[in-house]
Scaffold this active site. Structure first.
Site, PDB file in Angstrom:
ATOM      1  N   ARG A 327       0.825  -1.212   0.000  1.00  0.00           N
ATOM      2  CA  ARG A 327       0.000   0.000   0.000  1.00  0.00           C
ATOM      3  C   ARG A 327       0.855   1.256   0.000  1.00  0.00           C
ATOM      4  O   ARG A 327       0.407   2.318  -0.407  1.00  0.00           O
ATOM      5  CB  ARG A 327      -0.918   0.024   1.220  1.00  0.00           C
ATOM      6  CG  ARG A 327      -2.011  -1.007   1.133  1.00  0.00           C
ATOM      7  CD  ARG A 327      -3.120  -0.724   2.119  1.00  0.00           C
ATOM      8  NE  ARG A 327      -4.077  -1.816   2.075  1.00  0.00           N
ATOM      9  CZ  ARG A 327      -4.020  -2.863   2.883  1.00  0.00           C
ATOM     10  NH1 ARG A 327      -3.079  -2.948   3.791  1.00  0.00           N
ATOM     11  NH2 ARG A 327      -4.895  -3.824   2.778  1.00  0.00           N
ATOM     12  N   ALA A 328       2.081   1.122   0.503  1.00  0.00           N
ATOM     13  CA  ALA A 328       2.963   2.287   0.581  1.00  0.00           C
ATOM     14  C   ALA A 328       3.151   2.904  -0.802  1.00  0.00           C
ATOM     15  O   ALA A 328       2.870   4.080  -1.006  1.00  0.00           O
ATOM     16  CB  ALA A 328       4.299   1.892   1.196  1.00  0.00           C
TER      17      ALA A 328
END
Ligand SMILES: [Zn+2]
Length: 403
Positions: A327-328
């Site tokens: 998700r980063a």
């Protein structure tokens, strides 16, 4: 002297005036939540909010919220900070900037896509009839701000089955807040105080863009594509690390440090309290200009690309920070695309990524999540050092030749 304007006309969508007295108005402005909410449904806030652009300082918070309006794919925004730092005010002030979307005109949320996927049985009889007559099931409408009441129950959030109601599946499910939030902003103040089952259902719907209610033989699915905005005061309880990870952008909101800024913030609040319409009027032109920019950027963001020469070193940086969550970079890239679109360009540069990196990457590592603020200062420094070298092109290593 002008009396503070505490009354507003009621509209069909808005059941009540949110201000019952001056104290509540003051609380509203100072960023504290007003719990005049029914447990039945999220309240649609359409009062006269403080102008977004009138908020002093808080650059990162404002940027994060704007990026969320431009690109809903950033995956939600979490505002972390103590009370009285204008978090709630900032979220509500977005009302002046919200763009338009095309949405279902039906109470049950029927859309032409429902029919394309599931045939005429997938929509309510009224919509089936309309569709047959070639009438539209959707119309342009403004994005709304839906606030989740703190006392909401799971049934309020996902909806319930009406056992006595009729016949058509879609009509047997009382729509929950998540269905109402479709194509809107969903704001949850004090998200860290919500029960786990409610938070999980919201995050699941947010990730999938839809959710399904099952009660015995009755099954109904709803679209639920919303920009989630949460706020929390870490002094009042922690947030589970896995929830923290699911918010795209994390903004640390601190009080204003500069004395002049604090004084200016005070003056604006005073002006807003004594004559809100006049105070808001001072920002009307800028707010309209900003709303137009947001509309344009929302269109443009679809075309914004991230070339490999920019994406590769960014992923390398995420890895060097020891961040495992995919998700980063998803969030980082999506917010950089929004930032680039807002700047009128269609190709993401290193500088765009650097600008939004702290919001997208902080509090991503599990040991930081557990420690919350403890490691925060060190992490910010480390991140800014990494970003410094990220901004500058890396010097090439000289080839060492042996004679
Ligand atoms: Zn319908």
């Amino acid at each position: 002297m002008t009396e503070p304007n505490l009354t507003q006309p009621e509209t069909q969508d808005q059941p009540a005036n949110p201000f019952r007295n001056l104290r509540e108005l003051v609380d509203y402005v100072s960023g504290r939540a007003l719990p005049i909410l029914t447990a039945e449904e999220g309240r649609v806030t359409e009062s006269i909010p403080f102008p977004f652009l009138g908020i002093v300082g808080q650059h990162e918070m404002k940027l994060a919220l704007l990026l969320g309006l431009i690109n809903p794919n950033i995956g939600g925004i979490l505002l972390i900070g103590p009370r009285g730092t204008a978090k709630t005010t900032a979220v509500r002030s977005l009302l002046g900037l919200l763009p338009q979307v095309v949405r279902s005109t039906c109470f049950y949320g029927c859309t032409p896509e429902d029919i394309e996927i599931g045939g005429l049985d997938a929509v309510c009889p009224d919509c089936a009839k309309k569709y047959g007559e070639g009438k539209p099931l959707t119309a342009p409408d403004k994005v709304r701000l839906i606030e989740l009441p703190l006392n909401a129950r799971l049934d309020d959030v996902v909806g319930t089955i009406d056992e006595r109601a009729a016949l058509h599946e879609r009509m047997r499910v009382r729509r929950g807040i998540l269905a109402q939030a479709d194509l809107n902003l969903l704001y949850i103040d004090e998200i860290n105080l919500l029960s786990d089952d409610i938070v999980d259902s919201i995050l699941d719907a947010s990730a999938q863009g839809s959710y399904t209610v099952r009660r015995g033989p009755v099954v109904a699915s709803y679209r639920s594509r919303f920009v989630l905005i949460g706020s929390m005061n870490p002094e009042e309880g922690r947030l589970r690390p896995q929830i923290l990870d699911r918010f795209g952008l994390r903004v640390i909101v601190r009080g204003l440090e500069n004395i002049e800024e604090r004084l200016e913030a005070y003056r604006r609040v005073q002006a807003y309290l004594s004559n809100p319409r006049q105070m808001i009027g001072q920002f009307t032109d800028e707010m309209e200009a900003a709303a137009a920019e947001i509309r344009i950027a929302r269109e443009r963001v679809r075309k914004v690309a991230i070339p490999d020469r920019v994406a590769n070193p960014a992923i390398e940086l995420v890895q060097r920070m020891g961040i495992d969550s995919l998700r980063a970079e998803i969030t980082w890239f999506e917010s950089a695309r929004a930032y680039t679109a807002a700047d009128g360009r269609e190709e993401v540069e290193i500088s765009d990524l650097a600008e939004v990196a702290p919001m997208a990457l902080r509090l991503r590592r599990s040991h930081f999540m557990n420690e919350y603020f403890k490691g925060q200062i060190g992490e910010e420094k480390e991140l800014s050092t990494l970003l410094d070298s990220f901004r500058k092109p890396r010097p090439r290593k000289k080839a060492t030749r042996k004679k």
